[in-house]
Write a protein that holds these residues in place. Sequence first.
Motif, PDB file in Angstrom:
ATOM      1  N   ASP A 168       0.850  -1.189   0.000  1.00 50.25           N
ATOM      2  CA  ASP A 168       0.000   0.000   0.000  1.00 50.25           C
ATOM      3  C   ASP A 168       0.892   1.248   0.000  1.00 50.25           C
ATOM      4  O   ASP A 168       1.630   1.516   0.953  1.00 50.25           O
ATOM      5  N   GLY A 169       0.866   2.001  -1.095  1.00 53.89           N
ATOM      6  CA  GLY A 169       1.696   3.201  -1.218  1.00 53.89           C
ATOM      7  C   GLY A 169       3.072   2.944  -1.785  1.00 53.89           C
ATOM      8  O   GLY A 169       3.875   3.889  -1.886  1.00 53.89           O
ATOM      9  N   LEU A 170       3.379   1.705  -2.182  1.00 55.26           N
ATOM     10  CA  LEU A 170       4.705   1.380  -2.713  1.00 55.26           C
ATOM     11  C   LEU A 170       4.747   1.646  -4.219  1.00 55.26           C
ATOM     12  O   LEU A 170       3.777   1.430  -4.938  1.00 55.26           O
ATOM     13  N   ARG A 171       5.916   2.126  -4.678  1.00 56.54           N
ATOM     14  CA  ARG A 171       6.116   2.376  -6.110  1.00 56.54           C
ATOM     15  C   ARG A 171       7.509   1.907  -6.497  1.00 56.54           C
ATOM     16  O   ARG A 171       8.487   2.157  -5.775  1.00 56.54           O
ATOM     17  N   ALA A 172       7.612   1.237  -7.651  1.00 62.16           N
ATOM     18  CA  ALA A 172       8.900   0.688  -8.101  1.00 62.16           C
ATOM     19  C   ALA A 172       9.331   1.358  -9.400  1.00 62.16           C
ATOM     20  O   ALA A 172       8.517   1.624 -10.280  1.00 62.16           O
ATOM     21  N   GLU A 173      10.644   1.627  -9.513  1.00 65.10           N
ATOM     22  CA  GLU A 173      11.235   2.181 -10.732  1.00 65.10           C
ATOM     23  C   GLU A 173      12.563   1.493 -10.995  1.00 65.10           C
ATOM     24  O   GLU A 173      13.303   1.172 -10.068  1.00 65.10           O
ATOM     25  N   VAL A 174      12.882   1.287 -12.281  1.00 62.57           N
ATOM     26  CA  VAL A 174      14.124   0.626 -12.672  1.00 62.57           C
ATOM     27  C   VAL A 174      15.081   1.648 -13.275  1.00 62.57           C
ATOM     28  O   VAL A 174      14.691   2.508 -14.067  1.00 62.57           O
ATOM     29  N   SER A 175      16.362   1.505 -12.873  1.00 63.69           N
ATOM     30  CA  SER A 175      17.410   2.349 -13.425  1.00 63.69           C
ATOM     31  C   SER A 175      18.560   1.452 -13.873  1.00 63.69           C
ATOM     32  O   SER A 175      18.909   0.485 -13.185  1.00 63.69           O
ATOM     33  N   ASN A 176      19.159   1.793 -15.039  1.00 65.08           N
ATOM     34  CA  ASN A 176      20.283   1.015 -15.562  1.00 65.08           C
ATOM     35  C   ASN A 176      21.584   1.469 -14.916  1.00 65.08           C
ATOM     36  O   ASN A 176      21.893   2.670 -14.879  1.00 65.08           O
ATOM     37  N   GLY A 177      22.354   0.506 -14.400  1.00 65.57           N
ATOM     38  CA  GLY A 177      23.669   0.783 -13.853  1.00 65.57           C
ATOM     39  C   GLY A 177      24.761   0.174 -14.708  1.00 65.57           C
ATOM     40  O   GLY A 177      24.480  -0.470 -15.720  1.00 65.57           O
ATOM     41  N   VAL A 178      25.985   0.364 -14.298  1.00 70.12           N
ATOM     42  CA  VAL A 178      27.107  -0.144 -15.071  1.00 70.12           C
ATOM     43  C   VAL A 178      27.117  -1.669 -15.096  1.00 70.12           C
ATOM     44  O   VAL A 178      27.261  -2.289 -16.157  1.00 70.12           O
ATOM     45  N   ASP A 179      26.960  -2.236 -13.930  1.00 70.41           N
ATOM     46  CA  ASP A 179      27.023  -3.698 -13.833  1.00 70.41           C
ATOM     47  C   ASP A 179      25.675  -4.354 -13.527  1.00 70.41           C
ATOM     48  O   ASP A 179      25.545  -5.572 -13.630  1.00 70.41           O
ATOM     49  N   GLN A 180      24.696  -3.549 -13.148  1.00 72.64           N
ATOM     50  CA  GLN A 180      23.411  -4.141 -12.755  1.00 72.64           C
ATOM     51  C   GLN A 180      22.279  -3.153 -12.930  1.00 72.64           C
ATOM     52  O   GLN A 180      22.492  -1.940 -13.069  1.00 72.64           O
ATOM     53  N   PHE A 181      21.077  -3.716 -12.931  1.00 75.36           N
ATOM     54  CA  PHE A 181      19.868  -2.895 -12.930  1.00 75.36           C
ATOM     55  C   PHE A 181      19.518  -2.596 -11.477  1.00 75.36           C
ATOM     56  O   PHE A 181      19.588  -3.478 -10.612  1.00 75.36           O
ATOM     57  N   TRP A 182      19.104  -1.346 -11.239  1.00 71.94           N
ATOM     58  CA  TRP A 182      18.718  -0.961  -9.886  1.00 71.94           C
ATOM     59  C   TRP A 182      17.206  -0.773  -9.832  1.00 71.94           C
ATOM     60  O   TRP A 182      16.623  -0.068 -10.642  1.00 71.94           O
ATOM     61  N   LEU A 183      16.602  -1.459  -8.865  1.00 67.65           N
ATOM     62  CA  LEU A 183      15.161  -1.338  -8.650  1.00 67.65           C
ATOM     63  C   LEU A 183      14.948  -0.451  -7.433  1.00 67.65           C
ATOM     64  O   LEU A 183      15.305  -0.814  -6.300  1.00 67.65           O
ATOM     65  N   TYR A 184      14.396   0.737  -7.675  1.00 60.30           N
ATOM     66  CA  TYR A 184      14.118   1.680  -6.596  1.00 60.30           C
ATOM     67  C   TYR A 184      12.709   1.410  -6.063  1.00 60.30           C
ATOM     68  O   TYR A 184      11.748   1.377  -6.835  1.00 60.30           O
ATOM     69  N   LEU A 185      12.626   1.248  -4.779  1.00 59.69           N
ATOM     70  CA  LEU A 185      11.332   0.988  -4.125  1.00 59.69           C
ATOM     71  C   LEU A 185      10.993   2.175  -3.247  1.00 59.69           C
ATOM     72  O   LEU A 185      11.590   2.393  -2.185  1.00 59.69           O
ATOM     73  N   TYR A 186       9.999   2.958  -3.702  1.00 58.82           N
ATOM     74  CA  TYR A 186       9.596   4.159  -2.979  1.00 58.82           C
ATOM     75  C   TYR A 186       8.386   3.838  -2.100  1.00 58.82           C
ATOM     76  O   TYR A 186       7.401   3.262  -2.555  1.00 58.82           O
ATOM     77  N   SER A 187       8.483   4.272  -0.865  1.00 58.50           N
ATOM     78  CA  SER A 187       7.391   4.082   0.077  1.00 58.50           C
ATOM     79  C   SER A 187       7.083   5.414   0.744  1.00 58.50           C
ATOM     80  O   SER A 187       7.983   6.241   0.934  1.00 58.50           O
ATOM     81  N   ASP A 188       5.826   5.618   1.102  1.00 60.67           N
ATOM     82  CA  ASP A 188       5.431   6.882   1.727  1.00 60.67           C
ATOM     83  C   ASP A 188       6.050   7.054   3.102  1.00 60.67           C
ATOM     84  O   ASP A 188       6.162   8.168   3.606  1.00 60.67           O
ATOM     85  N   SER A 189       6.427   5.943   3.725  1.00 59.94           N
ATOM     86  CA  SER A 189       6.862   6.016   5.117  1.00 59.94           C
ATOM     87  C   SER A 189       8.374   6.040   5.297  1.00 59.94           C
ATOM     88  O   SER A 189       8.856   6.230   6.403  1.00 59.94           O
ATOM     89  N   GLN A 190       9.161   5.855   4.221  1.00 60.03           N
ATOM     90  CA  GLN A 190      10.609   5.793   4.381  1.00 60.03           C
ATOM     91  C   GLN A 190      11.297   6.136   3.071  1.00 60.03           C
ATOM     92  O   GLN A 190      10.666   6.269   2.030  1.00 60.03           O
ATOM     93  N   SER A 191      12.619   6.297   3.131  1.00 60.86           N
ATOM     94  CA  SER A 191      13.413   6.616   1.951  1.00 60.86           C
ATOM     95  C   SER A 191      13.455   5.413   1.023  1.00 60.86           C
ATOM     96  O   SER A 191      13.214   4.276   1.463  1.00 60.86           O
ATOM     97  N   PRO A 192      13.773   5.641  -0.259  1.00 56.31           N
ATOM     98  CA  PRO A 192      13.774   4.530  -1.223  1.00 56.31           C
ATOM     99  C   PRO A 192      14.750   3.426  -0.824  1.00 56.31           C
ATOM    100  O   PRO A 192      15.817   3.686  -0.287  1.00 56.31           O
ATOM    101  N   GLU A 193      14.361   2.210  -1.135  1.00 48.44           N
ATOM    102  CA  GLU A 193      15.238   1.062  -0.928  1.00 48.44           C
ATOM    103  C   GLU A 193      15.652   0.546  -2.288  1.00 48.44           C
ATOM    104  O   GLU A 193      14.831   0.432  -3.196  1.00 48.44           O
ATOM    105  N   LEU A 194      16.947   0.226  -2.420  1.00 47.08           N
ATOM    106  CA  LEU A 194      17.479  -0.222  -3.699  1.00 47.08           C
ATOM    107  C   LEU A 194      17.736  -1.727  -3.665  1.00 47.08           C
ATOM    108  O   LEU A 194      18.245  -2.268  -2.684  1.00 47.08           O
ATOM    109  N   VAL A 195      17.370  -2.354  -4.781  1.00 48.97           N
ATOM    110  CA  VAL A 195      17.647  -3.777  -4.960  1.00 48.97           C
ATOM    111  C   VAL A 195      18.367  -3.928  -6.297  1.00 48.97           C
ATOM    112  O   VAL A 195      17.870  -3.476  -7.330  1.00 48.97           O
ATOM    113  N   GLY A 196      19.565  -4.529  -6.266  1.00 50.28           N
ATOM    114  CA  GLY A 196      20.349  -4.671  -7.483  1.00 50.28           C
ATOM    115  C   GLY A 196      20.185  -6.033  -8.142  1.00 50.28           C
ATOM    116  O   GLY A 196      20.099  -7.058  -7.455  1.00 50.28           O
TER     117      GLY A 196
END
Length: 267
Positions: free
Chosen positions: A130-158
């Motif tokens: 509830d309130g979560l949003r995901a975005e993908v960003s291309n990195g040098v060695d990996q794709f980064w999945l940004y997880l945005y939540s209303d209650s905290q700063s984004p969490e990154l998953v590579g």
Amino acid sequence: MNLPRQHAPIRVTRQVGKQPESGCSGSAASSPAGTWEHIFQVRYAEVRDRLAQARITLREVEKELSRAYSEAESKVTSIRGEHEQRVARLKRELERHQNPGRGEERARLGKAVLHEHVLLTPKGGELPLDGLRAEVSNGVDQFWLYLYSDSQSPELVGFPHRRDPATAAGETVPIFTEEQVRGFEMAINAAAAAEKRFRAGLPAHLARGEEELAEARKDTDAVKAAEQNRTHVMDSSRNDPRLAKARAGLTAARNKWEHETGRRPPK
């Protein structure tokens, strides 16, 4: 001189044969005492057949009445079971909405697992959808999945898309394609949108679920009707004139057998 002693004269008496007991015919007395020869003797065939038929008649009536009661009892069990299953199902549905938990697994990529209501991250985190949003960003060695939540700063998953040269030679590194990562991103955002709708409609759904459960618990008319029918069948069986007639017939047949043979037969 001693005279021989005089002996008292010996009296010889005739033993009178024992007469048959009252209630027993002379034919019964002709059988040796302690035997059951009369069971097989031809002259008792008529009373023997009468006794056997009386037993059969009673057993058939009892079996029919027992079958009717068993059917009524089975109907009670079936209808009560259906009612209990309905109540249990509505109760489970209500509890599932009151305490949704993680929900069913929807998708996974690497060590990230998407459930119906939460996202489990590779680091052991548990993010509500509830309130979560995901975005993908291309990195040098990996794709980064940004997880945005209303209650905290984004969490990154590579998700590595190529092997890092610094990786040890014997170490296994999973490689992911952009299509896989972006597909996982879309799955997260779709699940988050569904969770938002779920939360918005939850109060009304809980109220409706509680009402349906209360109504189901009170809806026992079918069970009561089946129980009343079972009671009616039981009372009818006890007072069935065929049962009284069959019992009386067996009693008469047993009395006749005892009169003819001198023995009381079992039921």
